[in-house]
Design an enzyme around this catalytic site. Structure first.
Site, PDB file in Angstrom:
ATOM      1  N   ASP A  93       0.749  -0.922   0.066  1.00 28.52           N
ATOM      2  CA  ASP A  93      -0.213  -0.154   0.107  1.00 28.52           C
ATOM      3  C   ASP A  93       0.861   0.724   0.180  1.00 28.52           C
ATOM      4  OD1 ASP A  93      -2.418   1.921   0.320  1.00 28.52           O
ATOM      5  OD2 ASP A  93      -3.166   0.648   1.522  1.00 28.52           O
TER       6      ASP A  93
ATOM      7  N   TRP B 200      -2.647   3.416  -6.213  1.00 28.55           N
ATOM      8  CA  TRP B 200      -4.170   4.181  -5.845  1.00 28.55           C
ATOM      9  C   TRP B 200      -4.265   4.540  -7.462  1.00 28.55           C
ATOM     10  CZ3 TRP B 200      -2.873   6.967  -0.828  1.00 28.55           C
ATOM     11  CH2 TRP B 200      -2.209   6.521  -0.120  1.00 28.55           C
ATOM     12  N   GLY B 201      -3.421   4.180  -8.376  1.00 29.73           N
ATOM     13  CA  GLY B 201      -3.421   4.978  -9.833  1.00 29.73           C
ATOM     14  C   GLY B 201      -2.256   5.901 -10.290  1.00 29.73           C
TER      15      GLY B 201
ATOM     16  N   ALA C 207       1.689   8.226  -9.638  1.00 25.21           N
ATOM     17  CA  ALA C 207       2.670   8.859 -10.492  1.00 25.21           C
ATOM     18  C   ALA C 207       3.194   7.417 -12.374  1.00 25.21           C
ATOM     19  CB  ALA C 207       3.886   7.437  -9.672  1.00 25.21           C
TER      20      ALA C 207
ATOM     21  N   ASP D 147     -10.021   3.239  -2.990  1.00 25.51           N
ATOM     22  CA  ASP D 147     -10.330   1.424  -3.028  1.00 25.51           C
ATOM     23  C   ASP D 147     -11.284   1.239  -3.017  1.00 25.51           C
ATOM     24  OD1 ASP D 147      -8.540   0.694  -0.995  1.00 25.51           O
ATOM     25  OD2 ASP D 147      -9.484   1.666   0.931  1.00 25.51           O
TER      26      ASP D 147
END
Ligand SMILES: *[C@@H]1O[C@H](CO)[C@@H](O)[C@H](O)[C@H]1NC(C)=O
Ligand SMILES: *[C@@H]1O[C@H](CO)[C@@H](O)[C@H](O)[C@H]1NC(C)=O
Ligand SMILES: *[C@@H]1O[C@H](CO)[C@@H](O)[C@H](O)[C@H]1NC(C)=O
Length: 491
Positions: free
Chosen positions: A234, A283-284, A286, A304
């Site tokens: 994470d 989380w999409g 970079a 999420d």
């Protein structure tokens, strides 16, 4: 001084751009980039759509990459020796590796999108060995294991607040996991299943337990010693100097601070004696789809999930923009499943499962499996959709196509086509809130190469039944938010 490493790497990378780097694409239908690979790597044909630069020597990436990273000089030696040195040396708080590993993920795992379960959507922090084991037993009793489900994954909140003061290792919470993670792993393995765990590329996990930034080697060694097969990693509690503001050095997001945090764990994982599948829960951020396959096996495209139709449609809509990134060992992760949670209609649950399958996202069930009813079980064990998802010969997902029969563009797109070992499949989502007739004209379907009055056999994947032979087009009434899934074969 720290800045010099990414700058140096990007300068070298741009100088070498005529040849493909590690794990980059080097051929395939429509490919216009480099068709040869840098020294130590060979362009290997995967399928008509994709060839990839793989290590020249063997199928395992672990041995050859130390030499392939020789361009960064001192970093390769510190990478290969770091497992033991970290364990013995660092009681100091920020034991950040001083190198930037260029090592790629193991090729011994993660070729196909993962199929399994994760406890977060069902239990959040209230996880325990009993609940994980119950899920594993349900895999067996409900026929999920026979359908191909393998991974039983622990999410956040499995650890104690403090690391072991002597070894620096993360300590499993003895109340939740009385036999440790290793004891649970042995029970899961005894059922013929695999087990996953959760970590974080920051100073603490999202729920405040120990993060692995600076402790990658000691934590990867713990995971391996416990028998872990899969890591979800994470992105919470990242120190500000490890975040990205603006574009990374050279404009290459592989050299962003975010990517480097994930690359440090790649190197730690591949130094272990067993393969560990690596999910980048980033989380999409970079532009991860540009470099994810060089670092891990799958990567989250969003925050999420939630058990809502709006989440399902928005993540499909995001993901369809980046499907070029998806192939063997490379999967856009649309997050854990919500079937069984919230108030999704059965049609929405079918669309949820079908879209994750035809876009080749990992499918990790996220509910108390014992509460699923027989209709839901039949959705998640649908053998033809799972066969498309797990096709051993074709790694690419279905892609949206423009249908001349649709009256306008929708969000997300409604029509998708993709190849499997069996032929060409078409998937149609009815995004409208009421029943509608959806018609596919065979000439519109990519890969079919149909002439305008050609006949095709249409086979329903949901019911495994032949629907008949159709000329020019096939039309069907589709319920609100439901998805049609068919195999279309020339007569
Ligand atoms: C951030 O700061 C820490 C502590 O000074 C240091 O160890 C680390 O290398 C820095 N990270 C970057 C990307 O500069
Ligand atoms: C299973 O649950 C869904 C709601 O998620 C419901 O619509 C359906 O009728 C149920 N099926 C059976 C067989 O109980
Ligand atoms: C359609 O044409 C392409 C390219 O010409 C070819 O590779 C493919 O096999 C054809 N598909 C079918 C179903 O014949």
């Amino acid at each position: 001084m720290k800045l010099s490493t990414p700058l140096l790497l990007s300068a070298l990378a741009s100088g070498a751009s005529a040849q493909g780097g590690p794990y980059s694409q080097c051929g395939g239908t429509g490919w216009t980039g480099a068709t040869t690979c840098q020294s130590g790597w060979t362009c290997i044909y995967s399928n008509p759509y994709y060839s990839q630069c793989l290590p020249s020597t063997s199928s395992s990436s672990t041995s050859s990459k130390a030499s392939s990273s020789s361009q960064s000089g001192s970093s390769s030696s510190s990478t290969s020796s770091s497992t033991s040195s970290t364990k013995t040396s660092s009681a100091s708080s920020t034991a950040t590796p001083s190198s930037t590993p260029t090592v790629g993920p193991s090729r011994l795992t993660g070729k196909l999108p993962a199929l399994g379960w994760n406890g977060w959507n069902a239990y959040g922090c209230a996880i325990s060995a009993d609940k994980v084991l119950a899920a594993a037993n349900s895999f067996v009793s409900l026929g999920l294991q026979d359908a191909g489900y393998q991974y039983v994954n622990i999410d956040d909140c499995w650890a104690e607040q403090a690391r072991d003061s002597t070894t620096n290792s993360i300590v499993p919470d003895p109340t939740k996991f009385p036999n440790g993670i290793s004891g649970l792993a042995a029970q899961v393995h005894a059922l013929g299943l695999k087990i996953g765990i959760y970590g974080d590329a920051g100073t603490a996990t999202c729920s405040g337990f120990p993060g692995s930034l600076g402790y990658e080697n000691v934590d990867a060694a713990s995971f391996a010693s416990w028998g872990i097969d899969y890591l979800k990693y994470d992105n919470c509690n990242v120190p500000s100097n490890w975040t990205d503001s603006g574009n990374p050095p050279g404009g290459d997001w592989y050299n962003s601070n975010s990517a480097i945090r994930y690359r440090q764990m790649t190197a730690a994982l591949v130094a272990q004696s067993q393969p560990i599948q690596y999910n980048l829960c980033i989380w999409g951020n970079a532009n991860v789809w540009q470099w994810g396959a060089r670092v891990g096996h799958s990567w989250r495209m969003s925050g999420d999930s939630s058990a809502t139709w709006s989440y399902i449609t928005s993540i499909i809509n995001t993901n369809v923009q980046y499907l070029d990134a998806v192939n063997f060992f490379a999967h856009n992760d649309m997050d854990m499943m919500e079937i069984g949670n919230g108030a999704l209609t059965l049609a929405e649950q079918r669309t949820h499962f079908a879209a994750w399958a035809f876009l080749k996202s990992p499918i990790l069930l996220g509910t108390d499996l014992s509460q699923l009813n027989s209709t839901q079980i039949s959705i998640i064990t649908n053998s033809e959709l799972l066969a498309f998802h797990q096709d051993p010969n074709i790694g690419t997902p279905a892609n949206p196509f423009t249908s001349s029969t649709s009256s306008g563009t929708t969000t997300p797109p409604e029509f998708y086509a993709g190849a499997s070992s069996k032929g060409i499949h078409v998937f149609v989502i009815n995004t409208a809130g009421s029943t509608a007739t959806k018609t596919m004209k065979f000439v519109d379907v990519p890969g079919l190469n149909a002439t305008s009055s050609q006949s095709f056999k249409v086979h329903d994947m949901w019911s495994s039944s032949d629907l008949g032979t159709f000329t020019t087009s096939y039309g069907v009434s589709v319920g609100a938010h439901d998805t049609v899934a068919v195999l279309v074969t020339p007569v």
